[in-house]
Design a protein around this motif. Sequence first.
Motif, short mmCIF file in Angstrom:
data_model
loop_
_atom_site.label_atom_id
_atom_site.label_comp_id
_atom_site.label_asym_id
_atom_site.label_seq_id
_atom_site.Cartn_x
_atom_site.Cartn_y
_atom_site.Cartn_z
N GLU A 3 -89.84 12.17 -21.13
CA GLU A 3 -88.39 12.17 -21.23
C GLU A 3 -87.84 10.76 -21.08
N GLU A 4 -88.23 10.08 -20.00
CA GLU A 4 -87.78 8.72 -19.77
C GLU A 4 -88.90 7.96 -19.11
N GLY A 5 -89.00 6.68 -19.41
CA GLY A 5 -90.02 5.86 -18.78
C GLY A 5 -89.53 5.32 -17.46
N ARG A 105 -84.64 15.60 -27.72
CA ARG A 105 -83.75 14.48 -27.43
C ARG A 105 -84.40 13.19 -27.89
N LEU A 106 -83.57 12.20 -28.09
CA LEU A 106 -84.07 10.87 -28.44
C LEU A 106 -84.67 10.22 -27.21
N GLN A 107 -85.66 9.37 -27.41
CA GLN A 107 -86.29 8.64 -26.31
C GLN A 107 -85.37 7.48 -25.92
N PRO A 108 -84.82 7.50 -24.69
CA PRO A 108 -83.91 6.43 -24.29
C PRO A 108 -84.63 5.12 -24.03
N ILE A 109 -83.92 4.04 -24.25
CA ILE A 109 -84.38 2.70 -23.91
C ILE A 109 -83.32 2.11 -22.99
N PRO A 110 -83.69 1.69 -21.78
CA PRO A 110 -82.70 1.13 -20.86
C PRO A 110 -82.01 -0.10 -21.46
N THR A 111 -80.68 -0.06 -21.50
CA THR A 111 -79.89 -1.16 -22.05
C THR A 111 -78.73 -1.49 -21.12
N PHE A 112 -78.22 -2.70 -21.23
CA PHE A 112 -77.04 -3.10 -20.47
C PHE A 112 -76.40 -4.30 -21.15
N GLU A 113 -75.14 -4.57 -20.76
CA GLU A 113 -74.42 -5.73 -21.27
C GLU A 113 -74.16 -6.71 -20.13
N SER A 114 -74.27 -7.98 -20.44
CA SER A 114 -73.98 -9.03 -19.47
C SER A 114 -73.60 -10.29 -20.23
N ASP A 115 -72.52 -10.93 -19.79
CA ASP A 115 -72.08 -12.21 -20.37
C ASP A 115 -72.02 -12.19 -21.89
N GLY A 116 -71.47 -11.09 -22.45
CA GLY A 116 -71.26 -11.03 -23.89
C GLY A 116 -72.50 -10.76 -24.72
N GLN A 117 -73.59 -10.31 -24.06
CA GLN A 117 -74.82 -9.97 -24.79
C GLN A 117 -75.31 -8.58 -24.37
N ILE A 118 -76.06 -7.96 -25.27
CA ILE A 118 -76.71 -6.67 -24.98
C ILE A 118 -78.19 -6.96 -24.78
#
Length: 131
Positions: A3-5, A105-118
């Motif tokens: 489900e999630e890594g 379900r789709l396999q999620p990939i941990p993502t985040f935004e910081s200082d105008g970048q993903i």
Amino acid sequence: MPEEGSPVSDAPSIPVCLSVAVEEGGKGQRFPVSVQGADAVGFVIRYDGVVHGYLNRCAHVPIEMDWEKGEFFESSGLYLMCATHGAVYEPATGKCAGGPCRGGRLQPIPTFESDGQIFWTPDDFIRPAMA
């Protein structure tokens, strides 16, 4: 497929693109990853003001989902849709919302935004692309 890594504690976050490159309910950005040693593609989209990352692999049949490079949303911008068989997914969770994905379900990939970048963060299933 899990489900999630679990996050890989020593893995650095990897930049995907500038935040402005991913518009609400619009075109996403693809990026290279490795899954169990094989080349694959991840993608990020923006929904309800938040970026979400997934492995570009339909839960129905493991093929890439985009209609054209980076095009994952169906016409209303409310759902992600596989271009091949029409499986529909909730953008915020990756859960199947209709079509042949039947509870997948789709396999999620941990993502985040910081200082105008993903950025994305490798986990125990999805790793950086092989050079």
